[in-house]
Design a protein around this motif. Structure first.
Motif: not given
Length: 309
Positions: A21-24, A110-111, A129-132, A142-151
């Motif tokens: 897991p990625v640090p806080a 994870l949020m 979800i924080r990925l990178l 060089p970048v930050s990457l997150s994934l968001v899924s919602g309803g």
């Protein structure tokens, strides 16, 4: 890219990160105030970029930021009526729409969150979800990457007697990939490709799936104030008779709060509304003044603090 293939790739990446897991939180960036210190300390020797944005929302759209593990973010998104309503409507101040939400950091990466908006009587929820994470040494990451899924659930009274009132007909889903980079201490940029799926649409010629690309940015004006831009381009907008969402605003930090003032042509306050149903037009003054107010609370202290006691 096929939507299922895209989600499967993201799931594979998530499973890899489950083991590592990625640090806080990042170590504080040079020249940045420590206003959000209660989001938790960094426990890693690797240095990450901090405060790409000052809030978990740029204006409407999600930013790359997460609240830390054990932190609750209470947020009010408030929007007045159209400015071109004139003096009779007090330039929109007589009318208002609002979304209230609670977002919580389950882990450092994870949020989850949810809210309710009076526009469309809608409830919404999401997982981010924080990925990178961008590192200070850009050659490493060089970048930050997150994934968001919602309803999103519309709870309005059913108004179409020709259609059966299925619960599933009220649902909309969205999936977003957040890609951001802090270019310098004063400039941050983000790109947000999104897929929005509506279970029910108004006619056979209206697509259920809508693709869009959001772009956002932040320019720091001083240690407490930044200017933000939030734009969502949807290729089918003109065909569907809607507008692309454009929002301009200021972030102001005031002792534990992040106060966002903005003007936007989107009256709605969730993804189904400001991506697929923006009706305001900047050319004729059908834009809306509003604000977002965020206040964070530490619900569960980090282990390091509990150990010290």
């Amino acid at each position: 890219m096929n939507c299922l293939a895209f989600l499967l790739r993201c799931l594979c990446l998530l499973l890899m990160l489950w083991q590592n897991p990625v640090p806080a939180l990042a170590q504080q960036g040079q020249g940045e105030p420590d206003l959000l210190a209660d989001l938790g300390p960094s426990v890693t020797t690797k240095q990450f970029v901090a405060y790409t944005f000052k809030s978990t929302r740029i204006i409407n759209t999600h930013s790359i930021e997460n609240v830390a593990a054990g932190v609750l973010d209470f947020r009010i998104m408030h929007r007045f009526g159209a400015i071109n309503g004139g003096w009779y409507e007090l330039w929109g101040l007589d009318q208002a729409s609002m979304r209230m939400s609670l977002d919580y950091g389950l882990t450092p990466w994870l949020m989850v969150g949810g809210g309710r908006s009076n526009v469309g009587k809608s409830f919404d929820g999401f997982v981010k979800i924080r990925l990178l994470r961008q590192s200070l040494a850009s050659s490493e990451m060089p970048v930050s990457l997150s994934l968001v899924s919602g309803g999103i659930l519309s709870a309005q009274r059913w108004q179409d007697p020709d259609r059966k009132n299925y619960f599933s007909s009220r649902l909309t889903y969205y999936h977003q990939l957040l890609v951001s980079r802090k270019i310098s201490n004063d400039l941050s940029l983000q790109v947000t490709p999104s897929l929005l799926h509506r279970n029910m649409v108004s006619g056979p010629d209206i697509p259920n799936d809508l693709w869009s690309v959001g772009t956002g940015g932040r320019i720091k004006l001083n240690s407490r104030v930044s200017a933000n831009l939030d734009y969502i381009w949807m290729p089918q907008a003109s065909k569907l008779g809607v507008k692309n969402s454009l929002s301009l605003g200021l972030d102001i930090e005031t002792g534990g709060h992040v106060f966002q003032l903005h003007v936007t042509n989107s009256r709605g306050l969730n993804e189904a509304q400001f991506i697929a149903d923006t009706r305001g037009n900047w050319n004729d003054g059908t834009v809306y003044f509003g604000f977002n107010l965020s206040r964070v609370f530490t619900v569960r202290e980090p282990k390091e603090f509990r150990t010290i006691r």
